[in-house]
Enzyme design. Sequence first.
Site, mmCIF file in Angstrom:
data_model
loop_
_atom_site.group_PDB
_atom_site.id
_atom_site.type_symbol
_atom_site.label_atom_id
_atom_site.label_comp_id
_atom_site.label_asym_id
_atom_site.label_seq_id
_atom_site.Cartn_x
_atom_site.Cartn_y
_atom_site.Cartn_z
ATOM 1 C CG ASP A 28 3.211 0.812 9.710
ATOM 2 O OD1 ASP A 28 2.873 1.432 10.230
ATOM 3 O OD2 ASP A 28 3.259 1.386 7.788
ATOM 4 N NE ARG A 64 -6.581 5.581 5.953
ATOM 5 C CZ ARG A 64 -6.248 6.250 6.096
ATOM 6 N NH1 ARG A 64 -6.226 6.612 8.027
ATOM 7 N NH2 ARG A 64 -5.225 6.171 6.222
ATOM 8 C CD GLN A 87 13.007 17.146 9.047
ATOM 9 O OE1 GLN A 87 14.575 17.398 7.967
ATOM 10 N NE2 GLN A 87 13.127 18.057 9.180
ATOM 11 C CE LYS A 89 -0.962 1.986 3.813
ATOM 12 N NZ LYS A 89 -1.505 2.715 4.604
ATOM 13 C CG ASN A 90 2.582 2.819 3.537
ATOM 14 O OD1 ASN A 90 1.214 3.270 3.301
ATOM 15 N ND2 ASN A 90 2.303 2.275 4.792
ATOM 16 C CB ILE A 117 8.486 5.751 14.295
ATOM 17 C CG1 ILE A 117 8.924 4.024 14.235
ATOM 18 C CG2 ILE A 117 8.561 6.420 13.096
ATOM 19 C CD1 ILE A 117 10.340 4.859 13.909
ATOM 20 C CB CYS A 158 -3.056 6.266 11.052
ATOM 21 S SG CYS A 158 -4.559 4.759 10.399
ATOM 22 N NE ARG A 167 1.272 10.563 10.472
ATOM 23 C CZ ARG A 167 0.869 8.777 9.396
ATOM 24 N NH1 ARG A 167 -0.320 8.873 10.042
ATOM 25 N NH2 ARG A 167 1.325 8.702 8.096
ATOM 26 N N PRO A 168 4.401 16.096 12.151
ATOM 27 C CG PRO A 168 6.070 16.160 12.897
ATOM 28 C CD PRO A 168 5.628 15.119 12.867
HETATM 29 C C1 EPZ Z 1 4.833 6.207 6.405
HETATM 30 O O1 EPZ Z 1 4.377 7.372 7.360
HETATM 31 C C2 EPZ Z 1 4.108 4.992 6.377
HETATM 32 N N1 EPZ Z 1 2.549 6.442 5.629
HETATM 33 C C3 EPZ Z 1 3.310 5.043 7.912
HETATM 34 O O2 EPZ Z 1 2.404 3.725 7.300
HETATM 35 C C4 EPZ Z 1 4.434 4.500 8.487
HETATM 36 O O3 EPZ Z 1 4.369 4.410 10.225
HETATM 37 C C5 EPZ Z 1 5.633 5.645 8.549
HETATM 38 O O4 EPZ Z 1 5.772 5.287 7.217
HETATM 39 C C6 EPZ Z 1 7.004 5.054 9.329
HETATM 40 O O5 EPZ Z 1 7.042 3.969 8.521
HETATM 41 C C7 EPZ Z 1 2.473 5.893 4.319
HETATM 42 O O6 EPZ Z 1 3.134 5.837 3.371
HETATM 43 C C8 EPZ Z 1 1.615 7.195 3.945
HETATM 44 P P1 EPZ Z 1 7.560 9.680 8.654
HETATM 45 P P2 EPZ Z 1 5.132 8.728 7.319
HETATM 46 O O7 EPZ Z 1 7.501 10.394 7.615
HETATM 47 O O8 EPZ Z 1 5.429 9.695 5.818
HETATM 48 C C9 EPZ Z 1 8.827 12.231 11.680
HETATM 49 C C10 EPZ Z 1 0.525 2.610 7.666
HETATM 50 O O9 EPZ Z 1 -0.243 1.833 8.916
HETATM 51 N N2 EPZ Z 1 8.408 13.759 11.385
HETATM 52 O O10 EPZ Z 1 9.023 8.418 7.903
HETATM 53 O O11 EPZ Z 1 3.963 9.902 7.596
HETATM 54 C C11 EPZ Z 1 7.390 12.022 12.060
HETATM 55 O O12 EPZ Z 1 6.573 12.434 13.537
HETATM 56 C C12 EPZ Z 1 1.331 3.992 7.797
HETATM 57 O O13 EPZ Z 1 0.199 1.669 6.833
HETATM 58 C C13 EPZ Z 1 9.251 14.365 11.295
HETATM 59 O O14 EPZ Z 1 9.543 15.457 12.602
HETATM 60 O O15 EPZ Z 1 5.976 8.811 8.689
HETATM 61 C C14 EPZ Z 1 7.955 9.988 12.989
HETATM 62 O O16 EPZ Z 1 8.510 10.339 14.188
HETATM 63 C C15 EPZ Z 1 0.712 4.498 9.333
HETATM 64 N N3 EPZ Z 1 9.079 15.582 10.223
HETATM 65 C C16 EPZ Z 1 9.099 9.742 12.024
HETATM 66 O O17 EPZ Z 1 9.557 11.700 11.742
HETATM 67 C C17 EPZ Z 1 8.758 15.517 8.651
HETATM 68 O O18 EPZ Z 1 8.919 16.119 8.393
HETATM 69 C C18 EPZ Z 1 8.926 9.107 10.677
HETATM 70 O O19 EPZ Z 1 7.579 9.309 10.262
HETATM 71 C C19 EPZ Z 1 8.047 13.890 8.396
HETATM 72 C C20 EPZ Z 1 8.348 13.351 9.759
#
Ligand code: EPZ
Length: 413
Positions: free
Chosen positions: A305, A397, A126, A22-23, A327, A117, A122-123
């Site tokens: 996940d 989803r 970056q 999915k992702n 995370i 979710c 989730r900022p």
């Molecule tokens: C992706 O979310 C996935 N979603 C999530 O899938 C997954 O849990 C996550 O990556 C981690 O593997 C999709 O691919 C659509 P991140 P994402 O940016 O991109 C911090 C599922 O169940 N961060 O890797 O939102 C953040 O707060 C899900 O399928 C910043 O600080 O995750 C977190 O602590 C839910 N600033 C860490 O990084 C930013 O600009 C990782 O988040 C971006 C992220």
Amino acid sequence: MKQYIIKGGTPLSGEVTIGGAKNAALGIIVAAIMADEPVTIDNLPDVDDVRVLLDAIESIGAIVERIDSHTVRINGACINDVSIDEDAIRKIRGSYYLVGALLGKYKKALVALPGGCQIGSRPIDQHIKGFEQLGAKVSIHHGKIDAQAENLVGTHIYLDCPSVGATINIMMAACMAEGKTIIENPAKEPHIVDVANFLNSMGADIKGAGTDKIRINGVSKLHSSEYSIIPDQIEAGTFMVAAAATHGDVLIKNVIPKHLEAISVKLIEIGATVEEYDDAVRVSADHRLGHTQVKTLPYPGFPTDMQPQIATLLALSEGTSTVTESIFENRFKYVDELARMGASIKVEGNVAIIEGVEGFTGAAISAPDLRAGAALVVAGLVAEGYTTIDSIHFIERGYENFEGKITALGAVS
Ligand code: EPZ
């Protein structure tokens, strides 16, 4: 409201085939609009998030031909709008990829802030930092991300944390920027590599995806391609845990065993049997499993996940286990639901301290989010009596035909 009603107590047994990731699909669907030629994507999971994103790209003029439930042809040649603000798109996370793709191709994008979710704050700082370093002006107003650039120019970007979303988003924008971009400290998840491979199949020049440094040489246009999405690591992992938790024996087909290593290692450590084949894993257990410590980490660490699913299994295992979520800060919402079924879990900060119990009893519970929902299904499969799970739209989803697949393995619903 749709519900799952599960009669627990039957070990899962047989074979299950895992769908496309999915992702990865969310990144790939959006990246496809960057070409002005038809792009055929296969092994697409038939899940709600994918449908929402396909509708969104169609709404701005992309031609979307749904060839069958797992294959789509997308042509971005007729896109006539870079502004997306549908209600549906706000609910999913992958919508943020539209910023990178539209900015890369058209140098402008106006996209509703993403949802997804509720597992933490989730900022997207970056993502924004990367776009700005490439030369875009980015602002957020009225709930939308507004990104514009005269020109995108390749640069050196260091991510403060290895964000999956930021890595894919910056990779998409940079592959149509002028010159060379380097992304340091990128995420290395299998779907990062898959999106990079897909972009390369359309003529992008991306090297190093899956390592500590991604190097991108910008190109002026992308071309048609045919691409098949990798199998879903988390769907596979969920079935692995379900097999072990029910003391079953399941052959999980169409997987890349290397992507499942962190999960396999933990299952073996607590006493399950995991056999690896070229593109399948077989998981079985014939006794109560043991305790361990799990800490979620970016790939190749244990995936966040899979955290609710493994915690559910450990809640049934012998002894005291700990699960540390490093995370997302709000990913233990399923604990109260498991408590209704008899689990003994105490959450202190980002650590769940789990005292294994001998069994669960069925209860009326609610899925708080996608992966937690899947974990509660695993709990229901094991519990004595009936479990009713509502809010299953979260599960739909991200899991295709979850009910059908577990029923085919012998679950009673
Ligand atoms: C992706 O979310 C996935 N979603 C999530 O899938 C997954 O849990 C996550 O990556 C981690 O593997 C999709 O691919 C659509 P991140 P994402 O940016 O991109 C911090 C599922 O169940 N961060 O890797 O939102 C953040 O707060 C899900 O399928 C910043 O600080 O995750 C977190 O602590 C839910 N600033 C860490 O990084 C930013 O600009 C990782 O988040 C971006 C992220």
